[in-house]
Design a protein around this motif. Structure first.
Motif, PDB file in Angstrom:
ATOM      1  N   ALA A  59      41.717  37.700  43.341  1.00  0.00           N
ATOM      2  CA  ALA A  59      41.485  39.065  43.805  1.00  0.00           C
ATOM      3  C   ALA A  59      41.447  39.990  42.588  1.00  0.00           C
ATOM      4  N   HIS A  60      40.313  40.646  42.411  1.00  0.00           N
ATOM      5  CA  HIS A  60      40.125  41.589  41.306  1.00  0.00           C
ATOM      6  C   HIS A  60      40.193  43.011  41.857  1.00  0.00           C
ATOM      7  N   THR A  61      40.961  43.870  41.212  1.00  0.00           N
ATOM      8  CA  THR A  61      41.080  45.249  41.674  1.00  0.00           C
ATOM      9  C   THR A  61      40.822  46.229  40.541  1.00  0.00           C
ATOM     10  N   LYS A  62      40.240  47.344  40.916  1.00  0.00           N
ATOM     11  CA  LYS A  62      40.093  48.480  40.009  1.00  0.00           C
ATOM     12  C   LYS A  62      40.586  49.713  40.751  1.00  0.00           C
ATOM     13  N   THR A  63      41.615  50.334  40.230  1.00  0.00           N
ATOM     14  CA  THR A  63      42.187  51.530  40.845  1.00  0.00           C
ATOM     15  C   THR A  63      41.835  52.740  39.992  1.00  0.00           C
ATOM     16  N   THR A  64      41.240  53.745  40.608  1.00  0.00           N
ATOM     17  CA  THR A  64      40.857  54.969  39.920  1.00  0.00           C
ATOM     18  C   THR A  64      41.621  56.132  40.532  1.00  0.00           C
TER      19      THR A  64
ATOM     20  N   GLU B 174      41.624  54.645  35.011  1.00  0.00           N
ATOM     21  CA  GLU B 174      41.140  53.449  35.685  1.00  0.00           C
ATOM     22  C   GLU B 174      42.011  52.270  35.284  1.00  0.00           C
ATOM     23  N   TYR B 175      42.477  51.510  36.276  1.00  0.00           N
ATOM     24  CA  TYR B 175      43.457  50.453  36.031  1.00  0.00           C
ATOM     25  C   TYR B 175      42.978  49.165  36.691  1.00  0.00           C
ATOM     26  N   LEU B 176      42.845  48.114  35.881  1.00  0.00           N
ATOM     27  CA  LEU B 176      42.376  46.819  36.355  1.00  0.00           C
ATOM     28  C   LEU B 176      43.542  45.860  36.537  1.00  0.00           C
ATOM     29  N   LYS B 177      43.543  45.157  37.656  1.00  0.00           N
ATOM     30  CA  LYS B 177      44.546  44.126  37.922  1.00  0.00           C
ATOM     31  C   LYS B 177      43.879  42.997  38.706  1.00  0.00           C
ATOM     32  N   SER B 178      44.133  41.757  38.290  1.00  0.00           N
ATOM     33  CA  SER B 178      43.581  40.594  38.987  1.00  0.00           C
ATOM     34  C   SER B 178      44.650  39.524  39.104  1.00  0.00           C
ATOM     35  N   TYR B 179      44.671  38.832  40.245  1.00  0.00           N
ATOM     36  CA  TYR B 179      45.648  37.773  40.492  1.00  0.00           C
ATOM     37  C   TYR B 179      44.963  36.626  41.208  1.00  0.00           C
ATOM     38  N   SER B 180      45.424  35.408  40.909  1.00  0.00           N
ATOM     39  CA  SER B 180      44.889  34.205  41.556  1.00  0.00           C
ATOM     40  C   SER B 180      45.950  33.559  42.432  1.00  0.00           C
ATOM     41  N   LEU B 181      45.475  32.881  43.494  1.00  0.00           N
ATOM     42  CA  LEU B 181      46.370  32.211  44.429  1.00  0.00           C
ATOM     43  C   LEU B 181      45.771  30.869  44.824  1.00  0.00           C
TER      44      LEU B 181
ATOM     45  N   ASN C 114      36.839  39.856  45.727  1.00  0.00           N
ATOM     46  CA  ASN C 114      37.431  38.518  45.790  1.00  0.00           C
ATOM     47  C   ASN C 114      36.437  37.472  45.303  1.00  0.00           C
ATOM     48  N   VAL C 115      36.936  36.517  44.545  1.00  0.00           N
ATOM     49  CA  VAL C 115      36.120  35.398  44.077  1.00  0.00           C
ATOM     50  C   VAL C 115      36.814  34.110  44.491  1.00  0.00           C
ATOM     51  N   PHE C 116      36.135  33.320  45.332  1.00  0.00           N
ATOM     52  CA  PHE C 116      36.732  32.075  45.827  1.00  0.00           C
ATOM     53  C   PHE C 116      36.101  30.882  45.122  1.00  0.00           C
ATOM     54  N   ASP C 117      36.937  30.008  44.583  1.00  0.00           N
ATOM     55  CA  ASP C 117      36.486  28.781  43.919  1.00  0.00           C
ATOM     56  C   ASP C 117      36.693  27.630  44.893  1.00  0.00           C
ATOM     57  N   ALA C 118      35.616  27.165  45.477  1.00  0.00           N
ATOM     58  CA  ALA C 118      35.708  26.114  46.494  1.00  0.00           C
ATOM     59  C   ALA C 118      36.228  24.808  45.915  1.00  0.00           C
ATOM     60  N   ALA C 119      35.909  24.537  44.650  1.00  0.00           N
ATOM     61  CA  ALA C 119      36.327  23.274  44.032  1.00  0.00           C
ATOM     62  C   ALA C 119      37.833  23.192  43.876  1.00  0.00           C
ATOM     63  N   THR C 120      38.447  24.300  43.492  1.00  0.00           N
ATOM     64  CA  THR C 120      39.903  24.311  43.275  1.00  0.00           C
ATOM     65  C   THR C 120      40.667  24.933  44.438  1.00  0.00           C
TER      66      THR C 120
END
Length: 285
Positions: A175-180, A243-250, A164-170
């Motif tokens: 959430a970044h995921t890597k499924t193997t 290997e499968y990458l998926k990322s989503y922002s909220l 997880n990467v949190f942007d305090a300003a915004t």
């Protein structure tokens, strides 16, 4: 000719009506994924174990539901981080009142409540890995441990890494995921990302008592990509070693959440049966 045309129209209408009678899954939302711009640590496949998801159906005005909360705490003590819990406030006892003003209901929780026929058992109840135990999805408290033990015996299908990467300003969480995949899997696969919040202080019915400062845990707050998520690949198919990458922002602004108590839960599931294949949980920050 007019009679023949009339017959053709009736046949076409009948076919169209039949085709609209039932909507089939996988109930996917549009894939609004973002770029995965983090580096995942190297995966040690030998250290991967199959985690189990329990979805606890509860309500703040349900006088028996704290019994479920206490049982879940005991199960967490026993299984540690191999057990991931989500609390879904659903049904009549989740409806806010002046005495119980919090509204913990979500669209996702309401959908799952209906899809897994939880009303047949009521609250408190639990669904373990979205699979059946003794021919039922929704289980009373006394069956939770047996159902969890059953799921823990299944082979490890895949590993999910979550950063997880949190942007305090915004006030945005990504959430970044890597499924193997660690074995062959014939079915199509989906990934859903949920947000839960711990340690929410608010009223709760407990037996005949009303506890004004009850601590609500693992409360479902919503999702990044819908109740059942999106395909892990373009068409949902996977291969051994893939290997499968998926990322989503909220956007978390104006949601009223205590972000320091929030976590992301990544749920990997079969696209048809909705059986949970793997689950992972990581705090926002």
């Amino acid at each position: 000719m007019k009679k023949l045309n009339h017959i053709i129209i009736l046949i076409v209408a009948t076919v169209l009506m039949a085709s609209c009678d039932k909507i089939e899954g996988p109930f996917l939302v549009a894939d609004q994924s973002v770029v995965t711009d983090v580096e995942f640590p190297e995966l040690d496949a030998s250290s991967v174990y199959r985690k189990v998801l329990i979805e606890e159906y509860t309500g703040q005005r349900c006088n028996n539901c704290p019994d479920g909360h206490r049982e879940l705490e005991a199960l967490h003590e026993h299984y540690g981080d191999t057990l991931v819990a989500i609390g879904l406030h659903v049904g009549t006892f989740a409806i806010p009142t002046p005495t119980f003003p919090n509204d913990f209901r979500t669209e996702e929780g309401t959908a799952l409540y209906g899809d897994f026929n939880v009303a047949s058992v009521g609250t408190p109840s639990g669904v373990v890995n979205r699979t059946q135990f003794n021919n039922n999805y929704a289980l009373s408290i006394s069956s939770w441990q047996q159902a969890i033990a059953q799921e823990r015996q299944k082979d490890v299908v895949a590993a999910v890494q979550l950063i997880n990467v949190f942007d305090a300003a915004t006030q945005t969480i990504t959430a970044h995921t890597k499924t193997t995949f660690l074995t062959d899997y014939a079915g199509n696969v989906q990934l859903a990302l949920y947000v839960i919040e711990d340690n929410i202080i608010g009223p709760q019915k407990d037996g005949e008592d009303e506890i004004p400062d009850y601590v609500h845990k693992h409360v479902l707050r919503g999702s990044f990509n819908g109740t059942y998520g999106t395909f892990i690949s373009e068409d949902g198919s996977v291969e051994n070693g893939g290997e499968y990458l998926k990322s989503y922002s909220l956007d978390c602004k104006e949601r009223g959440w205590d972000l320091a108590n929030c976590s992301v839960i990544a749920i990997l599931m079969d696209a048809t049966s909705k059986e949970v294949l793997q689950v992972e949980q990581t705090k926002f920050f």
